[in-house]
Design a protein around this motif. Structure first.
Motif, short mmCIF file in Angstrom:
data_model
loop_
_atom_site.label_atom_id
_atom_site.label_comp_id
_atom_site.label_asym_id
_atom_site.label_seq_id
_atom_site.Cartn_x
_atom_site.Cartn_y
_atom_site.Cartn_z
N ILE A 33 -1.14 -1.07 51.91
CA ILE A 33 -0.58 0.65 51.66
C ILE A 33 -0.61 0.72 50.00
N GLY A 34 -0.91 1.97 49.31
CA GLY A 34 -1.09 1.97 47.99
C GLY A 34 0.25 2.77 47.81
N LEU A 35 0.99 2.30 46.83
CA LEU A 35 2.09 3.00 46.65
C LEU A 35 2.41 3.79 45.09
N TRP A 36 3.00 4.69 44.87
CA TRP A 36 3.22 5.63 43.81
C TRP A 36 4.64 5.39 43.27
N ARG A 37 4.86 5.29 41.82
CA ARG A 37 6.12 5.20 41.21
C ARG A 37 7.03 5.95 41.59
N GLU A 38 6.66 7.27 41.51
CA GLU A 38 7.95 8.26 41.74
C GLU A 38 8.48 8.02 43.03
N PRO A 39 7.96 8.33 43.99
CA PRO A 39 8.67 8.15 45.52
C PRO A 39 9.18 6.63 45.46
N VAL A 40 8.45 5.60 45.10
CA VAL A 40 9.16 4.32 45.11
C VAL A 40 10.45 4.20 44.46
N LEU A 41 10.50 5.06 43.03
CA LEU A 41 11.74 4.72 42.34
C LEU A 41 12.91 5.67 43.03
N ALA A 42 12.57 6.73 43.73
CA ALA A 42 13.51 7.59 44.34
C ALA A 42 13.94 6.80 45.77
N TYR A 43 13.03 5.68 46.36
CA TYR A 43 13.58 4.98 47.29
C TYR A 43 14.33 3.87 47.03
N GLY A 44 13.85 3.44 45.83
CA GLY A 44 14.26 2.08 45.28
C GLY A 44 13.61 1.02 45.34
N VAL A 45 13.04 0.16 44.11
CA VAL A 45 12.09 -0.56 44.07
C VAL A 45 12.36 -1.70 44.91
N GLU A 46 13.65 -2.26 44.89
CA GLU A 46 13.79 -3.48 45.80
C GLU A 46 13.71 -3.19 47.05
N ALA A 47 14.45 -1.85 47.60
CA ALA A 47 14.55 -1.64 48.80
C ALA A 47 13.00 -1.49 49.25
N THR A 60 -1.37 -2.61 48.18
CA THR A 60 -2.67 -2.95 47.37
C THR A 60 -2.87 -2.56 45.94
N THR A 61 -2.00 -1.26 45.68
CA THR A 61 -2.08 -1.06 44.20
C THR A 61 -0.55 -0.23 44.02
N LEU A 62 -0.30 -0.05 42.78
CA LEU A 62 0.93 0.87 42.31
C LEU A 62 0.04 1.84 41.42
N CYS A 63 0.47 2.98 41.51
CA CYS A 63 0.16 4.02 40.70
C CYS A 63 1.32 4.91 40.18
N ARG A 64 1.43 5.25 38.94
CA ARG A 64 0.38 4.87 38.01
C ARG A 64 1.10 4.63 36.91
N GLY A 65 0.59 3.74 35.79
CA GLY A 65 0.88 3.61 34.44
C GLY A 65 -0.22 4.38 33.58
N GLY A 66 0.14 4.35 32.39
CA GLY A 66 -1.08 5.12 31.66
C GLY A 66 -0.19 6.31 30.66
N PHE A 67 -1.06 7.38 30.61
CA PHE A 67 -0.77 8.54 29.91
C PHE A 67 -0.26 7.92 28.23
N PHE A 68 -1.12 7.46 27.93
CA PHE A 68 -1.04 6.85 26.42
C PHE A 68 -1.36 7.43 25.07
N THR A 69 -1.81 8.79 25.21
CA THR A 69 -2.49 9.46 24.31
C THR A 69 -1.62 10.54 23.71
N ALA A 70 -0.26 10.69 23.98
CA ALA A 70 0.27 11.94 23.62
C ALA A 70 0.69 11.71 22.17
N GLY A 71 0.21 10.76 21.40
CA GLY A 71 0.40 10.71 20.12
C GLY A 71 0.26 8.90 19.55
N PRO A 72 0.46 8.84 18.49
CA PRO A 72 0.46 7.54 18.24
C PRO A 72 1.02 6.30 19.18
N THR A 73 0.57 5.40 19.67
CA THR A 73 1.38 4.70 20.56
C THR A 73 2.75 4.46 20.20
#
Length: 274
Positions: A33-47, A60-73
């Motif tokens: 199962i590939g998971l997404w951060r938003e529903p996982v955080l709503a459910y609770g990461v440890e749970a 198999t994966t967690l999605c997503r990190g990134g969105f680095f380009t809003a301005g200088p890091t």
């Protein structure tokens, strides 16, 4: 390739609450199962980690990190991505998918956006490596370059990834995003040879694209992509990991989620065994 390698990305059946999705995966013999951060955080990461682990499933994966380009890091951007790395580790997955971000505000400079992406990954890669998590750069179709991802091809993703150890940074091959690129097959082989093919995802390309474009990933077999050939390409590159099906599709989301899950599994088996 068989059912044991099939992974359902949570977004494909986002109408199913996580406990229900897990229960039906167990019933169907789906192990990934590939998971997404938003529903996982709503459910609770440890749970969520305990739920999946106790069911015998693999994240198999967690999605997503990134969105680095809003301005200088910024510290906030890096902190959020470090949190995503920690969540991936807690969930027991070794792969965090990066959707890297589009053009910086007010900019038309794609190379500059990619430079910001590389700068952020350089700051995060050692942290990820220390936690056993690989950063997987996902190139998105060029229609997303302005607002979601300035990395549009596997070659561009690899050019960034190759600056770092393969156990820290690699790429995602998503058929929906790269099927059009005649340089992609060689890039898949290159990624495999370097040990950087960290995730392989299937989705079809159907037309006409919906308004807004984002939620237009077709059910397997409904569109223009030779998905069986892409599976063979990944196998030839030495990829033996899970194959995720990740579909953003309003019509699928309006249907019964269990029906969509069962249909997706059948389509997968028909494609990989054809």
């Amino acid at each position: 390739m068989n059912r044991d390698r099939f992974s359902i990305n949570q977004m494909t059946v986002k109408q199913l609450p996580l406990p229900e999705l897990v229960a039906h995966c167990v019933r169907l013999g789906v192990r990934g199962i590939g998971l997404w951060r938003e529903p996982v955080l709503a459910y609770g990461v440890e749970a969520a980690a305990a739920l999946v682990r106790d069911a015998g499933l693999t994240v198999t994966t967690l999605c997503r990190g990134g969105f680095f380009t809003a301005g200088p890091t910024t510290a906030a951007t890096l902190d959020d991505n470090r949190a995503a790395i920690d969540e991936a580790a807690a969930l027991g997955t070794d792969t965090l998918v990066l959707v890297s971000g589009g053009l910086a505000p007010g900019s038309r400079d794609l190379p500059a956006a990619r430079a910001l992406i590389a700068e952020a990954i350089a700051a995060l890669a050692p942290y990820a490596g220390e936690r056993g998590v690989r950063l997987a750069i996902e190139p998105l179709h060029p229609m997303y370059a302005a607002d979601r991802c300035a990395v549009s091809t596997l070659d561009q993703a690899l050019e960034i990834a190759e600056r770092f150890p393969a156990e820290q940074v690699g790429v995602v091959v998503d058929t929906y995003h790269v099927w059009w690129d005649d340089r992609a097959p060689a890039a898949v082989a290159r990624a495999g040879a370097e040990g950087r093919l960290h995730s392989f995802q299937l989705a079809d390309w159907t037309t006409p694209l919906p308004a807004g474009v984002l939620n237009g990933r077709g059910q397997l077999g409904d569109g223009a992509i030779d998905l069986a050939a892409w599976c063979e390409l990944a196998a030839a590159a030495g990829y033996t990991g899970p194959v995720e099906v990740e579909l953003f599709n309003d019509e699928l989301w309006a249907r019964d989620g269990v029906e969509v899950l069962e249909e997706t599994l059948k389509r997968f088996e028909a494609i990989v065994e054809s």
